[in-house]
Design a protein around this motif. Structure first.
Motif, PDB file in Angstrom:
ATOM      1  N   CYS A  11       0.848  -1.195   0.000  1.00  0.00           N
ATOM      2  CA  CYS A  11       0.000   0.000   0.000  1.00  0.00           C
ATOM      3  C   CYS A  11       0.888   1.251   0.000  1.00  0.00           C
ATOM      4  CB  CYS A  11      -0.910   0.002   1.213  1.00  0.00           C
ATOM      5  SG  CYS A  11      -2.012   1.423   1.283  1.00  0.00           S
ATOM      6  N   THR A  12       0.595   2.177  -0.892  1.00  0.00           N
ATOM      7  CA  THR A  12       1.400   3.396  -0.978  1.00  0.00           C
ATOM      8  C   THR A  12       0.916   4.494  -0.026  1.00  0.00           C
ATOM      9  OG1 THR A  12       0.066   4.211  -2.832  1.00  0.00           O
ATOM     10  CG2 THR A  12       2.063   2.974  -3.375  1.00  0.00           C
ATOM     11  N   TYR A  13      -0.172   4.245   0.691  1.00  0.00           N
ATOM     12  CA  TYR A  13      -0.696   5.221   1.650  1.00  0.00           C
ATOM     13  C   TYR A  13      -0.011   4.975   2.998  1.00  0.00           C
ATOM     14  CZ  TYR A  13      -4.131   8.249   3.925  1.00  0.00           C
ATOM     15  OH  TYR A  13      -4.734   9.261   4.635  1.00  0.00           O
ATOM     16  N   CYS A  38      -3.591  -3.902  -1.293  1.00  0.00           N
ATOM     17  CA  CYS A  38      -2.692  -4.995  -1.676  1.00  0.00           C
ATOM     18  C   CYS A  38      -3.355  -6.004  -2.612  1.00  0.00           C
ATOM     19  CB  CYS A  38      -2.142  -5.704  -0.438  1.00  0.00           C
ATOM     20  SG  CYS A  38      -3.407  -6.409   0.632  1.00  0.00           S
ATOM     21  N   PHE A  39      -4.658  -5.934  -2.795  1.00  0.00           N
ATOM     22  CA  PHE A  39      -5.349  -6.837  -3.716  1.00  0.00           C
ATOM     23  C   PHE A  39      -5.236  -6.351  -5.159  1.00  0.00           C
ATOM     24  CE2 PHE A  39      -8.276  -9.648  -1.150  1.00  0.00           C
ATOM     25  CZ  PHE A  39      -7.692  -9.384   0.063  1.00  0.00           C
ATOM     26  N   PHE A  40      -4.850  -5.104  -5.357  1.00  0.00           N
ATOM     27  CA  PHE A  40      -4.800  -4.481  -6.676  1.00  0.00           C
ATOM     28  C   PHE A  40      -3.416  -4.599  -7.312  1.00  0.00           C
ATOM     29  CE2 PHE A  40      -8.221  -2.409  -4.440  1.00  0.00           C
ATOM     30  CZ  PHE A  40      -9.179  -2.177  -5.406  1.00  0.00           C
ATOM     31  N   SER A  41      -3.370  -4.365  -8.626  1.00  0.00           N
ATOM     32  CA  SER A  41      -2.082  -4.208  -9.296  1.00  0.00           C
ATOM     33  C   SER A  41      -1.460  -2.916  -8.787  1.00  0.00           C
ATOM     34  CB  SER A  41      -2.290  -4.122 -10.810  1.00  0.00           C
ATOM     35  OG  SER A  41      -2.976  -2.914 -11.138  1.00  0.00           O
ATOM     36  N   LYS A  42      -0.194  -2.678  -9.130  1.00  0.00           N
ATOM     37  CA  LYS A  42       0.451  -1.421  -8.706  1.00  0.00           C
ATOM     38  C   LYS A  42      -0.308  -0.210  -9.226  1.00  0.00           C
ATOM     39  CE  LYS A  42       5.199  -2.741  -7.882  1.00  0.00           C
ATOM     40  NZ  LYS A  42       6.596  -2.428  -8.138  1.00  0.00           N
ATOM     41  N   ALA A  43      -0.711  -0.254 -10.482  1.00  0.00           N
ATOM     42  CA  ALA A  43      -1.447   0.871 -11.073  1.00  0.00           C
ATOM     43  C   ALA A  43      -2.818   1.034 -10.424  1.00  0.00           C
ATOM     44  CB  ALA A  43      -1.600   0.671 -12.582  1.00  0.00           C
ATOM     45  N   GLY A  44      -3.500  -0.055 -10.174  1.00  0.00           N
ATOM     46  CA  GLY A  44      -4.826  -0.003  -9.549  1.00  0.00           C
ATOM     47  C   GLY A  44      -4.770   0.499  -8.126  1.00  0.00           C
ATOM     48  N   GLU A  45      -3.732   0.118  -7.395  1.00  0.00           N
ATOM     49  CA  GLU A  45      -3.584   0.549  -6.005  1.00  0.00           C
ATOM     50  C   GLU A  45      -3.359   2.043  -5.926  1.00  0.00           C
ATOM     51  OE1 GLU A  45      -1.946   1.818  -2.395  1.00  0.00           O
ATOM     52  OE2 GLU A  45      -0.725   1.756  -4.201  1.00  0.00           O
ATOM     53  N   LYS A  46      -2.617   2.591  -6.871  1.00  0.00           N
ATOM     54  CA  LYS A  46      -2.291   4.019  -6.832  1.00  0.00           C
ATOM     55  C   LYS A  46      -3.486   4.928  -7.092  1.00  0.00           C
ATOM     56  CE  LYS A  46       2.588   3.555  -7.748  1.00  0.00           C
ATOM     57  NZ  LYS A  46       3.695   3.828  -8.656  1.00  0.00           N
ATOM     58  N   THR A  47      -4.624   4.377  -7.551  1.00  0.00           N
ATOM     59  CA  THR A  47      -5.824   5.194  -7.761  1.00  0.00           C
ATOM     60  C   THR A  47      -6.515   5.530  -6.438  1.00  0.00           C
ATOM     61  OG1 THR A  47      -7.374   3.340  -7.973  1.00  0.00           O
ATOM     62  CG2 THR A  47      -6.250   4.072  -9.993  1.00  0.00           C
ATOM     63  N   TYR A  48      -6.185   4.777  -5.383  1.00  0.00           N
ATOM     64  CA  TYR A  48      -6.831   4.904  -4.074  1.00  0.00           C
ATOM     65  C   TYR A  48      -8.334   4.626  -4.120  1.00  0.00           C
ATOM     66  CZ  TYR A  48      -2.456   6.811  -2.326  1.00  0.00           C
ATOM     67  OH  TYR A  48      -1.144   6.980  -1.983  1.00  0.00           O
ATOM     68  N   LYS A  60      -9.536  -7.314 -14.713  1.00  0.00           N
ATOM     69  CA  LYS A  60      -9.795  -7.544 -16.132  1.00  0.00           C
ATOM     70  C   LYS A  60      -8.662  -6.996 -16.991  1.00  0.00           C
ATOM     71  CE  LYS A  60     -13.599  -5.651 -17.208  1.00  0.00           C
ATOM     72  NZ  LYS A  60     -14.856  -5.171 -17.735  1.00  0.00           N
ATOM     73  N   GLN A  61      -8.106  -5.891 -16.583  1.00  0.00           N
ATOM     74  CA  GLN A  61      -7.074  -5.206 -17.351  1.00  0.00           C
ATOM     75  C   GLN A  61      -5.766  -6.006 -17.389  1.00  0.00           C
ATOM     76  OE1 GLN A  61      -6.317  -1.320 -15.727  1.00  0.00           O
ATOM     77  NE2 GLN A  61      -6.320  -0.391 -17.736  1.00  0.00           N
ATOM     78  N   TYR A  62      -5.491  -6.759 -16.336  1.00  0.00           N
ATOM     79  CA  TYR A  62      -4.180  -7.413 -16.211  1.00  0.00           C
ATOM     80  C   TYR A  62      -4.223  -8.923 -16.277  1.00  0.00           C
ATOM     81  CZ  TYR A  62      -2.425  -2.850 -15.139  1.00  0.00           C
ATOM     82  OH  TYR A  62      -2.088  -1.538 -15.220  1.00  0.00           O
ATOM     83  N   ARG A  63      -5.318  -9.510 -16.682  1.00  0.00           N
ATOM     84  CA  ARG A  63      -5.303 -10.982 -16.754  1.00  0.00           C
ATOM     85  C   ARG A  63      -5.070 -11.490 -18.124  1.00  0.00           C
ATOM     86  NH1 ARG A  63     -11.163 -13.676 -16.368  1.00  0.00           N
ATOM     87  NH2 ARG A  63     -11.485 -13.406 -18.531  1.00  0.00           N
TER      88      ARG A  63
END
Length: 63
Positions: A11-13, A38-48, A60-63
């Motif tokens: 988590c980046t927060y 932590c369940f998200f990709s790096k890009a998905g996690e950064k959206t908060y 869907k984007q990363y599978r």
């Protein structure tokens, strides 16, 4: 699952009081109807955006 995992927490927060405390983090987000970062990709996690819908779109984007 380790409940204290500050070394490997993705988590980046970092100012969150639950950062690295997996059990507390999962319980907090579950109570709010959300998913931990932590369940998200790096890009998905950064959206908060911790919504289940965003997790689905991220998956869907990363599978």
């Amino acid at each position: 699952m380790a409940c204290n995992n500050s070394i490997h927490c993705t988590c980046t927060y970092i100012s969150c009081s639950r950062h690295g405390k997996c059990c507390e983090c999962v319980a907090y987000h579950r109570k709010s109807g959300e998913v931990p970062g932590c369940f998200f990709s790096k890009a998905g996690e950064k959206t908060y955006d911790r919504s289940i819908e965003n997790l689905y779109n991220d998956f869907k984007q990363y599978r």
